[in-house]
Design a protein around this motif. Structure first.
Motif, short mmCIF file in Angstrom:
data_model
loop_
_atom_site.label_atom_id
_atom_site.label_comp_id
_atom_site.label_asym_id
_atom_site.label_seq_id
_atom_site.Cartn_x
_atom_site.Cartn_y
_atom_site.Cartn_z
N ALA A 184 38.72 28.35 35.53
CA ALA A 184 39.97 28.50 36.29
C ALA A 184 40.55 29.89 36.00
N GLY A 185 41.40 30.35 36.90
CA GLY A 185 42.02 31.66 36.70
C GLY A 185 41.20 32.76 37.34
N ILE A 186 41.74 33.99 37.29
CA ILE A 186 41.01 35.12 37.89
C ILE A 186 40.90 36.28 36.91
N GLU A 187 41.08 35.98 35.62
CA GLU A 187 41.06 37.05 34.62
C GLU A 187 39.63 37.37 34.16
N CYS A 188 39.53 37.99 32.98
CA CYS A 188 38.26 38.61 32.58
C CYS A 188 37.06 37.67 32.58
N ILE A 240 35.96 37.21 36.18
CA ILE A 240 35.37 38.43 36.72
C ILE A 240 33.94 38.60 36.19
#
Lengths: 287, 280
Positions: free
Chosen positions: A170-174, A177
């Motif tokens: 979940a999320g779009i952080e490191c 990526i």
């Protein structure tokens, strides 16, 4: 072909979908699956497999303050992460950049290497599965995913596997990526809620940045059919299929087995299988 | 009183509960809700609010000036490999830079000026009796920490209640929020994933020495015994159990806050009352 499965928002059914997809394709192809959710890895749990190989990874760095600290607070001024709290360093916040060590007038700060996490992998009844567990609260999760990917590439190289399935956190952080970069295809799982739509739009900015071909699955579509219609028009031409809301999904999770094995005739299983056929077509075209 | 809602696993209902508890608490005092899921912030959607006029979150990036004599000390010191020597110049890769500023410190010729890049925004929304601060990163940025810190700094005021909503996971951006809280409420679900991730969160909160409480969401869709056992072992109290209710999904989709017409609202009030009790 490397397929990543992600959602941005948590709890929309990504791991349910990925585990069933792994179960399905492992019967047909030589498969490597990777859990990139190093903060809270769940894929091995969802598949009910044990991973026997373990490798410790120590590439994180941290500052350590020794007894010669004179509390001049120069380190506090330069630390951009709020981690310098002489005579201590906040171990959760320190990124190990070393700025503090350079400014310390009495050489009271050393930069040391510390453990980032463990990578676990093994051959299972679903082919190879690679997972990783970040040390609690540690930064450097993206680096740990990169290390996982090295193991995946090594397996691909040595065993000549056909397909890689990546469960994206979940999320779009490191971590996210790192998880999706290098994928050939991204499969985005959404549910018919404005929250899920908002998060998927953010996720797709990253997917598009890497130029990855993407497809969308609408999970639990019958929770709100009119919102699902809206999703179909927003992601027009990209929707691979829709999956019904189905009580057998939480049941399969409690059994720690992919839904398509526990309840092969459940409506969500049948929906998923139709989608896997389409993914198979994409795979054959790209092969 | 600062309370943080977290849970480890995504989609357990953290935001639903944080938003609705904040709404109830705002009737008893001045309250601010801080959406610290900067990657995928959603709390504003519960109120049907748009994110507008954000305050930029700026981070240092180096600008190399004419005094540079190519000694490459900055290149050696950069922990992110964001600086390289290329064609007789030091080139900066702003996307890789984490803003630590070490390059500027090590430069012997004062050849690095302060540049900046925008890594995120903090949005302020005024909602019926409740203020909302939303931290949001620019897509492609790797770190949430700076946007969260900015939101925290903007939340300074004479609030009676600070309600934090964290992202999923147990990474450093989650921990930075938990560190700031007086009490932590971990929202979980009775599945093997929920239990597994709750354990990770409880490991962190015990290291941080924080008072922690558990809410079991969708308590009727699985076996609670694993979570009960874990909480027992850790001496952590389960303060609420919320049953799965399709009605709740309707509220969620139509962007309505919970009210007396759904059973879960009594549990939301119970959690809010519990927090009020802890703060006095």
């Amino acid at each position: 072909m490397r397929i990543s499965v992600g959602s941005g928002k948590g709890g929309v059914g990504k791991t349910f979908f990925a585990s069933s997809m792994i179960s399905h394709f492992s019967k047909k192809y030589k498969l490597v699956s990777m859990d990139a959710d190093v903060d809270a890895p769940n894929l091995a749990l969802a598949l009910g497999v044990e991973l026997r190989n373990r490798k410790s990874v120590s590439i994180s760095k941290t500052a350590v303050i020794n007894d010669s600290c004179i509390r001049c607070m120069r380190c506090v001024e330069v630390c951009n992460f709020g981690a310098a709290r002489p005579p201590k360093i906040d171990k959760f916040l320190c990124e190990g950049c070393g700025a503090c060590a350079y400014v310390c007038p009495v050489n009271a700060i050393n930069i040391v290497t510390r453990k980032t996490g463990d990578i676990l992998w093994g051959k299972t009844r679903y082919g190879y599965v690679v997972s990783a567990a970040l040390e609690l609260g540690r930064s450097g999760s993206g680096m740990l995913v990169d290390e996982e990917k090295k193991i995946v590439e090594k397996i691909l190289h040595e065993e000549n596997e056909d397909m890689v399935v990546i469960d994206v956190p979940a999320g779009i952080e490191c971590t996210t990526i790192s998880a999706i970069s290098g994928s050939d295809v991204f499969v985005g799982v959404v549910e018919p809620t404005p929250q899920s739509l908002s998060d998927m739009k953010r996720m797709l900015k990253i997917v598009n940045h890497f130029g990855i071909e993407y497809y969308i699955i609408i999970n639990k579509f019958d929770l709100d059919e009119s919102f699902s219609k809206k999703l179909e028009s927003v992601f027009s031409g990209r929707v691979l299929g829709k999956i019904h809301f189905d009580d057998s999904v939480p049941f399969s999770i409690s059994k720690m087995k992919p839904l398509v094995e526990v309840s092969p005739s459940a409506i969500a299983s049948l929906d998923a299988l139709r989608i896997f056929e389409k993914i198979d077509d994409i795979f054959k075209l790209r092969r | 009183m600062k309370v943080a809602f977290t849970g480890g696993k995504g989609g357990t209902g953290k935001s639903t509960i944080a938003v609705n508890v904040a709404n109830v608490l705002s009737k008893f005092g001045k309250a601010v809700l801080i959406d610290a899921d900067a990657g995928c912030p959603n709390d504003h959607i519960f109120f049907g609010a748009e994110l507008r006029n954000g305050t930029p979150v700026e981070l240092f990036v180096p600008i190399i000036n004419d005094r540079c004599d190519l000694c490459e000390k900055c290149v050696d010191a950069c922990p992110e490999n964001a600086l390289i020597k290329l064609n007789g110049k030091i080139k900066v890769f702003p996307n890789m830079c984490n803003g630590c500023g070490t390059c500027k410190i090590v430069c012997p010729r004062n050849a690095i000026d302060n540049g900046k890049k925008v890594v995120g925004y903090v949005y302020f929304s005024k909602l019926r009796g409740l203020n909302l601060l939303t931290a949001s990163i620019v897509e492609g940025e790797k770190e949430s920490l700076h946007a969260i810190n900015k939101a925290k700094s903007l939340a300074r005021g004479d609030y009676d209640f600070y309600i934090y909503d964290t992202s999923a996971g147990t990474g450093s951006s989650v921990v930075s929020v938990l560190e700031d809280a007086d009490i932590i409420v971990a929202v979980t679900e009775p599945t093997p994933f929920g239990a597994h991730d709750l354990k990770l969160i409880l490991d962190i909160t015990s290291q941080l020495n924080k008072r922690t409480f558990v809410v079991i969401n969708r308590s009727d869709i699985g076996d609670n015994s694993k979570i009960e056992r874990l909480c027992n072992e850790r001496g952590v109290k389960i303060i609420s159990r919320i049953k799965f209710d399709r009605e709740l999904v309707k509220y969620y989709i139509s962007q309505k806050l919970l009210d007396e017409n759904v059973d879960a609202y009594s549990e939301i009030k119970r959690i809010a009352n519990f927090i009020r009790g802890e703060s006095s």
